[in-house]
Motif scaffolding. Structure first.
Motif, PDB file in Angstrom:
ATOM      1  N   PHE A 235       0.813  -1.209   0.000  1.00 47.31           N
ATOM      2  CA  PHE A 235       0.000   0.000   0.000  1.00 47.31           C
ATOM      3  C   PHE A 235       0.853   1.270   0.000  1.00 47.31           C
ATOM      4  CE2 PHE A 235      -2.880  -3.167   1.810  1.00 47.31           C
ATOM      5  CZ  PHE A 235      -4.052  -2.912   1.133  1.00 47.31           C
ATOM      6  N   ALA A 236       2.127   1.163  -0.370  1.00 48.77           N
ATOM      7  CA  ALA A 236       3.036   2.317  -0.283  1.00 48.77           C
ATOM      8  C   ALA A 236       2.831   3.286  -1.445  1.00 48.77           C
ATOM      9  CB  ALA A 236       4.487   1.835  -0.243  1.00 48.77           C
ATOM     10  N   TYR A 237       1.612   3.814  -1.563  1.00 53.30           N
ATOM     11  CA  TYR A 237       1.292   4.777  -2.619  1.00 53.30           C
ATOM     12  C   TYR A 237       0.863   6.106  -1.983  1.00 53.30           C
ATOM     13  CZ  TYR A 237       1.481   1.468  -6.513  1.00 53.30           C
ATOM     14  OH  TYR A 237       1.900   0.576  -7.462  1.00 53.30           O
ATOM     15  N   GLN A 238       1.184   7.182  -2.689  1.00 52.44           N
ATOM     16  CA  GLN A 238       0.764   8.518  -2.282  1.00 52.44           C
ATOM     17  C   GLN A 238      -0.140   9.097  -3.368  1.00 52.44           C
ATOM     18  OE1 GLN A 238       1.606   9.838   0.674  1.00 52.44           O
ATOM     19  NE2 GLN A 238       2.877   8.058   1.203  1.00 52.44           N
ATOM     20  N   MET A 239      -1.182   9.834  -2.969  1.00 48.27           N
ATOM     21  CA  MET A 239      -2.080  10.480  -3.927  1.00 48.27           C
ATOM     22  C   MET A 239      -2.162  11.974  -3.612  1.00 48.27           C
ATOM     23  SD  MET A 239      -5.301   7.861  -4.518  1.00 48.27           S
ATOM     24  CE  MET A 239      -5.577   7.489  -2.782  1.00 48.27           C
ATOM     25  N   THR A 240      -2.022  12.798  -4.638  1.00 50.51           N
ATOM     26  CA  THR A 240      -2.185  14.250  -4.492  1.00 50.51           C
ATOM     27  C   THR A 240      -3.305  14.713  -5.418  1.00 50.51           C
ATOM     28  OG1 THR A 240      -0.489  14.662  -6.183  1.00 50.51           O
ATOM     29  CG2 THR A 240       0.241  14.601  -3.884  1.00 50.51           C
ATOM     30  N   GLY A 241      -3.969  15.781  -5.021  1.00 54.12           N
ATOM     31  CA  GLY A 241      -5.112  16.270  -5.785  1.00 54.12           C
ATOM     32  C   GLY A 241      -6.415  15.850  -5.131  1.00 54.12           C
ATOM     33  N   ASP A 242      -7.502  16.408  -5.624  1.00 53.62           N
ATOM     34  CA  ASP A 242      -8.806  16.110  -5.042  1.00 53.62           C
ATOM     35  C   ASP A 242      -9.856  16.045  -6.144  1.00 53.62           C
ATOM     36  OD1 ASP A 242     -10.611  15.504  -3.120  1.00 53.62           O
ATOM     37  OD2 ASP A 242     -10.944  17.570  -2.459  1.00 53.62           O
ATOM     38  N   ALA A 243     -10.810  15.143  -5.972  1.00 48.11           N
ATOM     39  CA  ALA A 243     -11.902  14.969  -6.929  1.00 48.11           C
ATOM     40  C   ALA A 243     -12.991  14.160  -6.242  1.00 48.11           C
ATOM     41  CB  ALA A 243     -11.421  14.255  -8.196  1.00 48.11           C
ATOM     42  N   PRO A 244     -14.248  14.307  -6.667  1.00 46.25           N
ATOM     43  CA  PRO A 244     -15.329  13.517  -6.046  1.00 46.25           C
ATOM     44  C   PRO A 244     -15.103  12.015  -6.180  1.00 46.25           C
ATOM     45  CG  PRO A 244     -16.231  15.308  -7.382  1.00 46.25           C
ATOM     46  CD  PRO A 244     -14.765  15.257  -7.673  1.00 46.25           C
TER      47      PRO A 244
END
Length: 321
Positions: A235-244
């Motif tokens: 699960f070593a993932y990063q997420m940036t940004g936002d959306a519904p």
């Protein structure tokens, strides 16, 4: 004298005829109808679901208590009936092969999901906060020590004893936690050995049962060789940004990358662009349930909305697999 005898005979005949009519006249007898086995099972399962949902609500309302993934909750008794499977009643057993084979689910009457026991490895879809019931065969029993779940911190499973008569079958109540992902369950029952994959992708299978065919093995195939599970998902993932429709999580396992969307989020169908490593096609993924499944380990990717000016979600891997 003869006249008296004749009158007596006529009276006797008349009385007999009257008594005969009284004895043979139809009489209405009200008897209660037999109970519906399938309805009784569904009512029992509904009570289990309602009890656990109520328990979760009471725990969440009390600030002194915290809900932990895989919280053990006693679910009481579920009386499992064994209605006949949809069709066919028996399924031919495929020849033994070294290649992986997954059992094919068939949805039957009452929403029960059926698997042929000898067909291969069954995958049971069950996601939080649902409770899924795996029926055992009639007269089959087990001990709590015979039931194991690989990811016991995020999945909880309980043996549920049945009643008597038509409801004597036992069952396994499967309770995924909020952080549950793909794992395995093994049960060494008194008649069969069940080896199944538990997954949170796709619609929950609320009730699961098995059909049997002559000459089938007493144990389902070994999961490590059949399902492609290699261990704990990464699960070593990063997420940036936002959306519904921003994914709930991204992970990879067995050489594949899974992007899991929130309920209904996959309907937005954002465009996936894999930056690294590059793929051979522009849409190098498949849709399984509520997830995009990429057939390789992804290090860098973008999710882009379909409309002009739509938000983007940047996904990067921050560790090693």
């Amino acid at each position: 004298m003869k006249k008296a005898h004749l009158l007596a005979a006529l009276c006797i005949l008349s009385g007999c005829a009257h008594d005969h009519d009284a004895d043979t006249a139809p009489v209405r007898v009200d008897t209660p109808g037999m109970p519906s086995a399938e309805l009784a099972l569904q009512q029992s399962i509904d009570r289990v679901h309602g009890f656990i949902a109520n328990m979760r609500q009471r725990l969440s309302d009390d600030p002194a208590l915290h809900i932990r993934p895989g919280l053990a909750v006693q679910s009481g008794s579920v009386m499992a009936s064994h209605a006949p499977p949809p069709k066919p009643a028996t399924t031919p057993i495929p020849p033994t092969s070294a290649s992986p084979r997954n059992a094919t689910p068939i949805v039957g009457k009452g929403g029960v999901t059926w698997f042929a026991f000898g067909d291969g490895t069954p995958t049971i879809n069950c996601h939080y906060p649902d409770i899924c019931i795996l029926r055992l065969d009639r007269s089959e029993t087990a001990l709590s020590s015979d039931l194991t779940v690989e990811d016991a911190s995020n999945w909880h499973a309980d043996l549920v004893r049945g009643g008597k008569g038509i409801h004597q079958g036992w069952a396994v109540a499967i309770d995924p936690g909020a952080r549950a992902s793909r794992t395995t369950l093994t049960l060494n029952g008194s008649q069969h050995t069940y080896k199944v994959v538990l997954d949170t992708r796709g619609d929950s299978m609320r009730t699961i049962a098995f059909t049997h065919a002559p000459g089938e093995p007493l144990s389902q195939p070994d999961i490590a060789q059949r399902s492609g599970i290699t261990g704990t998902p990464d699960f070593a993932y990063q997420m940036t940004g936002d959306a519904p429709w921003k994914p709930m999580r991204v992970y990879r396992e067995g050489g594949k990358t899974f992007i899991q969307f929130p309920p209904g989020g996959i309907n937005a169908a954002p465009r996936l662009v894999v930056v690294s490593p590059g793929g051979k096609t522009t849409q190098d993924y498949t849709i399984i349930g509520d997830s995009y499944v990429i057939p390789r380990a992804v290090d860098d990717a973008l999710l882009v909305g379909n409309e002009a000016g739509s938000p983007q979600i940047h996904i990067t891997h921050g560790g090693t697999e």
